[in-house]
Write a protein that holds these residues in place. Structure first.
Motif, PDB file in Angstrom:
ATOM      1  N   TYR A  68      -6.076  -0.917  -2.708  1.00 23.99           N
ATOM      2  CA  TYR A  68      -7.003  -1.319  -1.649  1.00 23.99           C
ATOM      3  C   TYR A  68      -7.935  -2.434  -2.124  1.00 23.99           C
ATOM      4  O   TYR A  68      -8.317  -3.309  -1.345  1.00 23.99           O
ATOM      5  N   SER A  95      -6.122   4.951  -8.143  1.00 17.48           N
ATOM      6  CA  SER A  95      -5.973   5.220  -6.715  1.00 17.48           C
ATOM      7  C   SER A  95      -6.651   4.167  -5.848  1.00 17.48           C
ATOM      8  O   SER A  95      -6.298   3.990  -4.674  1.00 17.48           O
ATOM      9  N   LEU A 133       0.838  -1.203   0.000  1.00 18.69           N
ATOM     10  CA  LEU A 133       0.000   0.000   0.000  1.00 18.69           C
ATOM     11  C   LEU A 133       0.871   1.251   0.000  1.00 18.69           C
ATOM     12  O   LEU A 133       1.970   1.257   0.560  1.00 18.69           O
ATOM     13  N   PRO A 134       0.374   2.342  -0.600  1.00 26.86           N
ATOM     14  CA  PRO A 134       1.174   3.574  -0.661  1.00 26.86           C
ATOM     15  C   PRO A 134       1.579   4.093   0.712  1.00 26.86           C
ATOM     16  O   PRO A 134       2.626   4.727   0.861  1.00 26.86           O
ATOM     17  N   GLU A 135       0.762   3.841   1.745  1.00 23.48           N
ATOM     18  CA  GLU A 135       1.071   4.330   3.094  1.00 23.48           C
ATOM     19  C   GLU A 135       2.188   3.548   3.761  1.00 23.48           C
ATOM     20  O   GLU A 135       2.746   4.007   4.769  1.00 23.48           O
ATOM     21  N   LEU A 136       2.546   2.374   3.233  1.00 21.68           N
ATOM     22  CA  LEU A 136       3.577   1.543   3.851  1.00 21.68           C
ATOM     23  C   LEU A 136       4.819   1.488   2.964  1.00 21.68           C
ATOM     24  O   LEU A 136       5.611   2.415   2.952  1.00 21.68           O
ATOM     25  N   GLU A 138       5.744   3.102  -1.888  1.00 22.12           N
ATOM     26  CA  GLU A 138       6.367   4.250  -2.558  1.00 22.12           C
ATOM     27  C   GLU A 138       7.624   3.815  -3.301  1.00 22.12           C
ATOM     28  O   GLU A 138       8.210   2.777  -3.016  1.00 22.12           O
TER      29      GLU A 138
END
Length: 515
Positions: free
Chosen positions: A333, A329, A199-202, A205
């Motif tokens: 998820y 986006s 996920l982008p939050e983890l 990136e």
């Protein structure tokens, strides 16, 4: 009568064994789940099987970042970037090289005779692979990513065979199915963890993708540190090394009881049956008519597992969702949601081996057909279709391979099944992007047809192996061989049971009539 015997001074403690042996049926070889059994199962599933699932899905979310790294490195070296075709080819090689490493690992299983020792030493391969992938961007080397992926494949190729072999040999027959399916659950968890960490939050990136690929060193290190606390497979110790004392001590530890004589006798019976039989080679296995149906079953189930298309979906989930029209986006998820449902389905899949495989392949066939319809209509229901995917059957072919063969044939059977498994995995991983470009949504219909054919084969040919000893399973197939050698008009008079196999009593007298 009992009163007169006691009156004459008979000892009741000496009388009871004779009465019991004459009247009562000996209890089955069943045991309770002990802490050592559960602990070692969780450890090897976490440290080995989970890495297979993780490495299947880990290249999905950072695909764009890895391609950008390849393109930038190529530009620095040669002054120009890569065209889309060669870039796709290079990335497909990165994805599928994992399977080539797995193929080599599966070929090594025949010479790596130890169970626990092999699992311990193979964990070092993961540490090496993690180092290659973790430092690849810092050193500007796409080759290190590809080498690291191939080494993780080598580890998975070894462990995907050795883990179910080890668990199948340490578990009593009433627990073999439960413990043997734990690796399947951890394969699902590995896929899910890769999706969550992506996920982008983890770690999703661009700056984190080398770390994302090298996280595999954590479970491998834990296995390397703790596995030495558990004994070797007692069946391997007794049958192959003739170490009765070691096997007895291992059984005491795993079963939590000093009364293991029945289990020892069952293993000695198998040892006696193999006393005049050497461990067969792959060529001998393929020529051995006495195990031809077991061998064909291993071929069909292992090849079908990969040609079902499930690994292509995990390799390229984001691409599939993007083609389905899901906003970019939301794709990470949505991917995590499908992985979570796969884990839940794996946790509740407590059927026997045979129903699990049949249900899994049928559901996967319907899933593939549903993806085709969804992509053609552009209704965005691909995630819902993937949520219908079956409880993971990824570990079942390897568990069945351990159960369908006796000790002398097992290593060669694992080489055959593992080689086909990984060859088909490589084929799907490498050609799927090009198949998708040429056939579009219709490429999933190929997977649908394969799934339904494999399910039909399992229904007609393979019996249930749950709660049966290795010798009992061999007898079932011996009965089947006798059945298949009968004239057709007699076959029509025989009654088939609910598993599509003969009842063992129907041809009791012809069990030795082998073609």
């Amino acid at each position: 009568m009992g009163t007169s015997l006691l009156a004459r001074g008979s000892d009741p403690t000496q009388l009871m064994p004779r009465v019991t042996s004459a009247v009562l049926i000996p209890p089955p070889l069943s045991q309770h789940l002990t802490f050592p059994l559960l602990s070692v199962t969780l450890l090897v599933s976490f440290g080995s099987s989970m890495l297979y699932g993780y490495n299947l899905a880990v290249v999905n979310s950072p695909a764009a970042h890895i391609k950008a790294f390849y393109n930038a490195t190529w530009s620095q070296r040669y002054g120009h970037g890569l065209a889309p075709g060669p870039l796709t080819l290079l990335y497909s090689l990165t994805v599928s090289i994992f399977a080539l490493g797995g193929l080599v690992g599966s070929l090594l299983v025949g010479v790596l005779v130890e169970r626990k020792g092999t699992l311990s030493r193979s964990a070092v391969l993961v540490l090496l692979a993690g180092g290659f992938m973790g430092f690849s961007r810092g050193l500007g080397s796409p080759e290190m990513v590809i080498i690291g992926r191939s080494i993780t494949g080598l580890h998975s190729g070894i462990c995907l065979s050795v883990v179910p072999l080890y668990l199948g040999e340490i578990a009593p027959k009433n627990l073999r199915g439960f413990l043997g399916l734990m690796p399947s659950i951890f394969i699902c968890l590995g896929v899910f963890f890769a999706q969550v960490l992506g996920l982008p939050e983890l770690l999703g990136e661009d700056r984190f993708w080398p770390l994302f690929l090298s996280v595999v060193v954590v479970p491998a290190s834990l296995q390397l540190l703790l596995l030495h606390c558990f004994p070797e497979s007692p069946r391997y110790l007794l049958i192959e090394r003739n170490d009765v004392c070691g096997a007895t001590a291992a059984l005491h530890r795993f079963l939590g009881t000093s009364d293991v004589q029945d289990v020892i006798e069952e293993m000695k019976e198998e040892q006696r049956s193999l006393s005049s039989v050497e461990t067969v080679s792959v060529w001998q296995l393929l020529r051995d008519r006495s195990v031809r149906w077991q061998t064909l079953s291993v071929v069909v189930v292992n090849a079908g597992m990969q040609l079902s298309g499930i690994d292509a979906i995990w390799f390229y989930t984001n691409t599939i969702f993007e083609n389905a029209g899901i906003p970019v986006s939301q794709i990470p998820y949505t991917t995590v949601g499908t992985g979570a449902i796969e884990v839940v389905a794996g946790l509740i899949g407590k059927l026997g081996r045979r129903p699990l495989i049949i249900t899994g392949f049928c559901a996967m066939g319907l899933c593939s057909a549903g993806i085709t319809v969804s992509l053609m209509l552009q209704v965005g229901s691909v995630p819902c279709t993937l949520d219908m995917s079956p409880p993971s059957t990824a570990g079942v072919p390897f568990l069945m391979t351990a159960e369908l063969f006796t000790q002398s044939h097992r290593p060669a059977a694992y080489i055959v099944g593992g080689s086909l498994n990984w060859l088909c995995n490589f084929t799907i991983g490498f050609i799927f992007p090009f198949l998708q470009m040429s056939a579009g949504a219709f490429c999933y219909l190929v997977f649908c047809g394969i799934c339904l054919l494999v399910a039909l084969y399992v229904y007609l040919i393979i019996p249930e192996t749950k709660n049966k000893t290795f010798m009992e399973i061999s007898h079932i197939f011996a009965t089947r061989r006798s059945f298949l050698s009968l004239p057709a008009h007699l076959i029509g008079m025989m009654k088939l049971d609910g598993y599509g196999a003969l009842e063992s009593s129907s041809l009791e007298g012809s069990g030795s009539s082998l073609p």
